[in-house]
Scaffold this motif. Structure first.
Motif, PDB file in Angstrom:
ATOM      1  N   PRO A 151      34.395 -30.814 -16.052  1.00  0.00           N
ATOM      2  CA  PRO A 151      35.129 -30.605 -14.793  1.00  0.00           C
ATOM      3  C   PRO A 151      34.369 -29.733 -13.806  1.00  0.00           C
ATOM      4  CG  PRO A 151      36.101 -29.283 -16.544  1.00  0.00           C
ATOM      5  CD  PRO A 151      35.070 -30.162 -17.188  1.00  0.00           C
ATOM      6  N   GLY A 152      33.583 -28.756 -14.308  1.00  0.00           N
ATOM      7  CA  GLY A 152      32.865 -27.858 -13.407  1.00  0.00           C
ATOM      8  C   GLY A 152      31.767 -28.544 -12.619  1.00  0.00           C
ATOM      9  N   SER A 153      31.255 -29.676 -13.118  1.00  0.00           N
ATOM     10  CA  SER A 153      30.157 -30.369 -12.433  1.00  0.00           C
ATOM     11  C   SER A 153      30.574 -30.942 -11.083  1.00  0.00           C
ATOM     12  CB  SER A 153      29.616 -31.487 -13.320  1.00  0.00           C
ATOM     13  OG  SER A 153      30.617 -32.470 -13.556  1.00  0.00           O
ATOM     14  N   VAL A 154      31.873 -31.006 -10.807  1.00  0.00           N
ATOM     15  CA  VAL A 154      32.323 -31.537  -9.518  1.00  0.00           C
ATOM     16  C   VAL A 154      31.754 -30.717  -8.357  1.00  0.00           C
ATOM     17  CG1 VAL A 154      34.458 -30.159  -9.428  1.00  0.00           C
ATOM     18  CG2 VAL A 154      34.349 -32.371  -8.264  1.00  0.00           C
ATOM     19  N   VAL A 155      31.574 -29.412  -8.578  1.00  0.00           N
ATOM     20  CA  VAL A 155      31.042 -28.556  -7.513  1.00  0.00           C
ATOM     21  C   VAL A 155      29.618 -28.963  -7.166  1.00  0.00           C
ATOM     22  CG1 VAL A 155      30.407 -26.207  -6.881  1.00  0.00           C
ATOM     23  CG2 VAL A 155      32.540 -26.647  -8.106  1.00  0.00           C
ATOM     24  N   TRP A 156      28.755 -29.046  -8.211  1.00  0.00           N
ATOM     25  CA  TRP A 156      27.342 -29.333  -7.956  1.00  0.00           C
ATOM     26  C   TRP A 156      27.158 -30.749  -7.432  1.00  0.00           C
ATOM     27  CZ3 TRP A 156      25.696 -24.698  -8.102  1.00  0.00           C
ATOM     28  CH2 TRP A 156      26.221 -23.802  -9.026  1.00  0.00           C
ATOM     29  N   ALA A 157      28.040 -31.680  -7.820  1.00  0.00           N
ATOM     30  CA  ALA A 157      27.894 -33.068  -7.385  1.00  0.00           C
ATOM     31  C   ALA A 157      28.363 -33.291  -5.952  1.00  0.00           C
ATOM     32  CB  ALA A 157      28.667 -33.990  -8.338  1.00  0.00           C
ATOM     33  N   LEU A 158      29.431 -32.619  -5.532  1.00  0.00           N
ATOM     34  CA  LEU A 158      30.085 -32.979  -4.279  1.00  0.00           C
ATOM     35  C   LEU A 158      30.079 -31.891  -3.212  1.00  0.00           C
ATOM     36  CD1 LEU A 158      33.171 -34.944  -5.688  1.00  0.00           C
ATOM     37  CD2 LEU A 158      30.956 -35.837  -4.942  1.00  0.00           C
ATOM     38  N   VAL A 159      29.493 -30.733  -3.487  1.00  0.00           N
ATOM     39  CA  VAL A 159      29.512 -29.677  -2.474  1.00  0.00           C
ATOM     40  C   VAL A 159      28.803 -30.090  -1.175  1.00  0.00           C
ATOM     41  CG1 VAL A 159      27.437 -28.402  -3.221  1.00  0.00           C
ATOM     42  CG2 VAL A 159      29.352 -27.184  -2.167  1.00  0.00           C
ATOM     43  N   PRO A 160      27.782 -30.980  -1.189  1.00  0.00           N
ATOM     44  CA  PRO A 160      27.237 -31.418   0.111  1.00  0.00           C
ATOM     45  C   PRO A 160      28.279 -32.124   0.969  1.00  0.00           C
ATOM     46  CG  PRO A 160      25.774 -32.029  -1.692  1.00  0.00           C
ATOM     47  CD  PRO A 160      27.040 -31.578  -2.315  1.00  0.00           C
ATOM     48  N   LEU A 161      29.145 -32.913   0.319  1.00  0.00           N
ATOM     49  CA  LEU A 161      30.174 -33.621   1.074  1.00  0.00           C
ATOM     50  C   LEU A 161      31.270 -32.678   1.541  1.00  0.00           C
ATOM     51  CD1 LEU A 161      30.457 -36.879  -1.056  1.00  0.00           C
ATOM     52  CD2 LEU A 161      29.112 -36.469   1.012  1.00  0.00           C
ATOM     53  N   VAL A 162      31.553 -31.658   0.759  1.00  0.00           N
ATOM     54  CA  VAL A 162      32.510 -30.641   1.204  1.00  0.00           C
ATOM     55  C   VAL A 162      31.992 -29.981   2.478  1.00  0.00           C
ATOM     56  CG1 VAL A 162      33.596 -28.433   0.629  1.00  0.00           C
ATOM     57  CG2 VAL A 162      33.439 -30.230  -1.096  1.00  0.00           C
ATOM     58  N   ALA A 163      30.687 -29.646   2.468  1.00  0.00           N
ATOM     59  CA  ALA A 163      30.093 -29.007   3.646  1.00  0.00           C
ATOM     60  C   ALA A 163      30.164 -29.922   4.869  1.00  0.00           C
ATOM     61  CB  ALA A 163      28.644 -28.619   3.348  1.00  0.00           C
ATOM     62  N   ARG A 164      29.840 -31.180   4.678  1.00  0.00           N
ATOM     63  CA  ARG A 164      29.720 -32.087   5.823  1.00  0.00           C
ATOM     64  C   ARG A 164      31.068 -32.647   6.278  1.00  0.00           C
ATOM     65  NH1 ARG A 164      25.242 -35.183   7.732  1.00  0.00           N
ATOM     66  NH2 ARG A 164      25.865 -37.013   8.918  1.00  0.00           N
ATOM     67  N   GLN A 165      31.867 -33.142   5.322  1.00  0.00           N
ATOM     68  CA  GLN A 165      33.077 -33.877   5.681  1.00  0.00           C
ATOM     69  C   GLN A 165      34.312 -32.983   5.837  1.00  0.00           C
ATOM     70  OE1 GLN A 165      33.630 -37.152   2.936  1.00  0.00           O
ATOM     71  NE2 GLN A 165      31.544 -37.922   3.236  1.00  0.00           N
ATOM     72  N   GLU A 166      34.448 -31.965   4.977  1.00  0.00           N
ATOM     73  CA  GLU A 166      35.643 -31.129   5.015  1.00  0.00           C
ATOM     74  C   GLU A 166      35.485 -29.912   5.920  1.00  0.00           C
ATOM     75  OE1 GLU A 166      38.585 -31.771   3.626  1.00  0.00           O
ATOM     76  OE2 GLU A 166      37.838 -33.700   2.896  1.00  0.00           O
ATOM     77  N   LEU A 167      34.281 -29.323   5.918  1.00  0.00           N
ATOM     78  CA  LEU A 167      34.074 -28.079   6.664  1.00  0.00           C
ATOM     79  C   LEU A 167      33.271 -28.276   7.942  1.00  0.00           C
ATOM     80  CD1 LEU A 167      33.341 -25.658   3.676  1.00  0.00           C
ATOM     81  CD2 LEU A 167      35.541 -26.216   4.730  1.00  0.00           C
ATOM     82  N   GLY A 168      32.706 -29.481   8.148  1.00  0.00           N
ATOM     83  CA  GLY A 168      31.959 -29.758   9.363  1.00  0.00           C
ATOM     84  C   GLY A 168      30.688 -28.951   9.492  1.00  0.00           C
ATOM     85  N   MET A 169      30.036 -28.626   8.366  1.00  0.00           N
ATOM     86  CA  MET A 169      28.804 -27.836   8.381  1.00  0.00           C
ATOM     87  C   MET A 169      27.579 -28.749   8.351  1.00  0.00           C
ATOM     88  SD  MET A 169      29.685 -24.803   5.660  1.00  0.00           S
ATOM     89  CE  MET A 169      30.684 -23.388   6.130  1.00  0.00           C
ATOM     90  N   GLY A 170      26.452 -28.224   8.803  1.00  0.00           N
ATOM     91  CA  GLY A 170      25.193 -28.937   8.720  1.00  0.00           C
ATOM     92  C   GLY A 170      24.430 -28.553   7.468  1.00  0.00           C
ATOM     93  N   ALA A 171      23.104 -28.797   7.480  1.00  0.00           N
ATOM     94  CA  ALA A 171      22.274 -28.500   6.312  1.00  0.00           C
ATOM     95  C   ALA A 171      22.292 -27.016   5.975  1.00  0.00           C
ATOM     96  CB  ALA A 171      20.836 -28.959   6.563  1.00  0.00           C
ATOM     97  N   SER A 172      22.244 -26.161   7.004  1.00  0.00           N
ATOM     98  CA  SER A 172      22.261 -24.720   6.741  1.00  0.00           C
ATOM     99  C   SER A 172      23.605 -24.296   6.141  1.00  0.00           C
ATOM    100  CB  SER A 172      21.984 -23.944   8.026  1.00  0.00           C
ATOM    101  OG  SER A 172      22.946 -24.255   9.024  1.00  0.00           O
ATOM    102  N   GLY A 173      24.714 -24.940   6.583  1.00  0.00           N
ATOM    103  CA  GLY A 173      26.018 -24.631   6.008  1.00  0.00           C
ATOM    104  C   GLY A 173      26.103 -25.040   4.551  1.00  0.00           C
ATOM    105  N   TYR A 174      25.494 -26.179   4.229  1.00  0.00           N
ATOM    106  CA  TYR A 174      25.412 -26.615   2.843  1.00  0.00           C
ATOM    107  C   TYR A 174      24.667 -25.574   2.009  1.00  0.00           C
ATOM    108  CZ  TYR A 174      23.513 -29.389  -1.077  1.00  0.00           C
ATOM    109  OH  TYR A 174      23.110 -29.837  -2.310  1.00  0.00           O
TER     110      TYR A 174
END
Length: 520
Positions: A230-253
């Motif tokens: 279950p913990g691997s969800v962070v490492w797998a999807l955090v780029p999408l959290v940054a881009r789609q949910e939080l509206g961050m760019g590469a530096s935000g990721y």
């Protein structure tokens, strides 16, 4: 002894840090290179999966090789190869010739190198660090990994935003060269253990057999899997959290991954106090609960001011659990099988991450990011509740140093090393003790026999003489049995055997039965 080994460990630790920073920068650069592609969730999760998938394929073979060959030379060869692969990827990316499919090929090749490096480096640590310092060395290893996890993504986020992924890939190539230089400065003693190296196939079987008959190791591996899936969800999807949910760019990721790394470093600093205050199973419960709540925050409160602190907490929980389990593995492994057992640990750890990454990527495509993090949180909390039923008892006070206490076998017939199977019988007389207590003690001895080489085992009682018990076990070859005599047994195995003998009328009468077709 620590004063003598400290500079060597420090230099290699810095070299590994450089390599780990480069690897995390590579992952960020690769994931950001495909984040704008159609079906981005699938491509991003595939990058993570392909990074760790080679461990599933090569970790155990790498452990067998590391137990048989000169580990320093093996590490040097691997780092040189990784340098060439990473440099080629950087050059092709700069020329605009790398698409998603080719990127996955290069990522897989780099993952193969890491699969060879991880168990070999883990097995090197006890050669440098005194036994009593292994928990501290394990904690420093966790600090290394998570410092890289903090610095690498943050640095990569800035560099990718300004210069693109090619520069990040080039710096990853240089990081392998830094580790190679540190290895060149280490002068490993030339002496090797007595006897010839194990055959590759039999070494693989011996490693798997050891883990199968080690209850402590099996529980540790199971607990890691319950946490990592279950913990691997962070490492797998955090780029999408940054881009789609939080509206961050590469530096935000990079900031989100840095939050995970900062939390992990904080967790490492808390580890000495936590080790004194919390037992192993209490640590499992606390870290699982913290990780589960952090995943719920990401699912329910998609705001940067809430997500960043949650990821700090998740990073601390991840580091503390992984560090505790890694230290328990190191302290419960004998030298002869250390690299193979650690390779199986890496296989379970990285395999859980790879399988989890693919599963969570598909779940995000089907149900959405928030729902996926909610499902992962539920699975994490449910797994934590299983501690009561399947606790981990690490027995860190046991003696796993080599103990040669069996007498050399004296035979009239001299078998070849490859002859087998060998049937060993041990006859005990149990006249004064409780037979049930003796039989119970023999079950513990059974695990010792099968950890160190026995493929089958049995205990029988003479119907005409109830005080006479006969233990029999099969070993694949005469060479395999000699390894039991000359290095596979430990102080803990000796304690188990002494307890059995104390319940009998004295030491057993041991016989070695050879294959009839090879007995002349």
């Amino acid at each position: 002894m620590w004063r003598e080994s400290g500079p060597v460990f420090r230099a290699l630790w810095i070299g590994v840090l450089a390599s780990n920073v480069g690897t995390w920068m590579q992952t960020v650069g690769a994931q950001w290179l495909v984040v704008g592609e159609p079906d981005a969730a699938t491509w991003v999760s595939l990058v993570q999966a392909v990074t760790t998938l080679p461990v599933l394929l090569f970790a155990l073979p790498a452990g067998a090789v590391a137990d048989a060959l000169d580990r320093r030379r093996l590490l040097l060869g691997v780092q040189g190869t990784l340098f060439l692969i990473a440099a080629a990827l950087a050059a092709l990316t700069a020329l605009g010739a790398v698409g998603p499919a080719l990127l996955l090929v290069f990522t897989f090749l780099l993952g193969c190198g890491q699969a060879l490096t991880l168990p070999t480096w883990q097995a090197v640590i006890p050669e440098i660090v005194p036994h009593e310092q292994l928990p501290a060395a394990s904690a420093l290893g966790a600090v290394n990994t998570n410092l890289a996890r903090s610095v690498g993504p943050a640095l990569a986020g800035v560099l990718v935003a300004q210069f693109g992924s090619a520069l990040v890939f080039g710096l990853n190539a240089l990081s392998f060269a830094v580790f190679a230089v540190a290895l060149l400065r280490w002068r490993r003693p030339a002496d090797r253990p007595a006897g010839r190296p194990e055959h590759f196939a039999s070494a693989l079987r011996a490693g798997g057999r050891f883990v199968r008959w080690s209850p402590v190791i099996r529980r540790i591996l199971g607990r890691v899997l319950f946490f990592v899936l279950p913990g691997s969800v962070v490492w797998a999807l955090v780029p999408l959290v940054a881009r789609q949910e939080l509206g961050m760019g590469a530096s935000g990721y990079g900031i989100l991954l840095a939050a995970l790394g900062v939390g992990a470093i904080a967790g490492a600093l808390l580890m000495p106090r936590a080790r004194r205050l919390l037992r192993t199973n209490q640590m499992i419960v606390v870290t699982g609960a913290v990780q589960g709540v952090a995943l719920l925050v990401v699912a329910l409160v998609p705001v940067a001011l809430a997500v960043v602190p949650a990821l700090v907490a998740a990073g601390a929980a991840w580091m503390m659990l992984v560090s505790r389990m890694n230290a328990a593995m190191q302290l419960n492994l004998p030298n002869w099988v250390r690299a193979r057992a650690l390779a199986i640990y890496q296989l379970v750890f990285a395999g859980g991450q790879a399988l989890g990454a693919v599963a969570w990527g598909q779940a995000a495509e089907a149900f959405g990011l928030r729902q996926t993090f909610g499902m992962a949180a539920g699975l994490m909390l449910a797994g934590t509740l299983t501690v009561r039923r399947w606790p981990v008892h690490t027995h860190e006070d046991e003696d796993h140093a080599p103990a040669v206490f069996w007498p050399e076998p004296h035979l009239m017939l001299q078998p070849h090393l490859a002859d087998g199977p060998i049937l060993v019988s041990a006859t005990y007389r149990v006249s004064g003790a409780d037979p049930a207590a003796f039989v119970a003690a023999m079950q513990e001895l059974r695990a010792s026999r099968q950890r160190t080489g026995a493929t089958q085992w049995g205990l029988f009682r003479d119907g005409a003489d109830p005080a006479r018990f006969v233990e029999v076990y099969l070993v694949a070859t005469w060479e395999e049995h000699l390894r039991q005599h000359r290095g596979r047994l430990t102080g803990e195995d000796e304690r188990i055997e002494e307890r059995v003998i104390a319940l009998a009328d004295g030491p057993p009468e041991v016989r070695h039965l050879l294959p009839a077709e090879h007995s002349d």
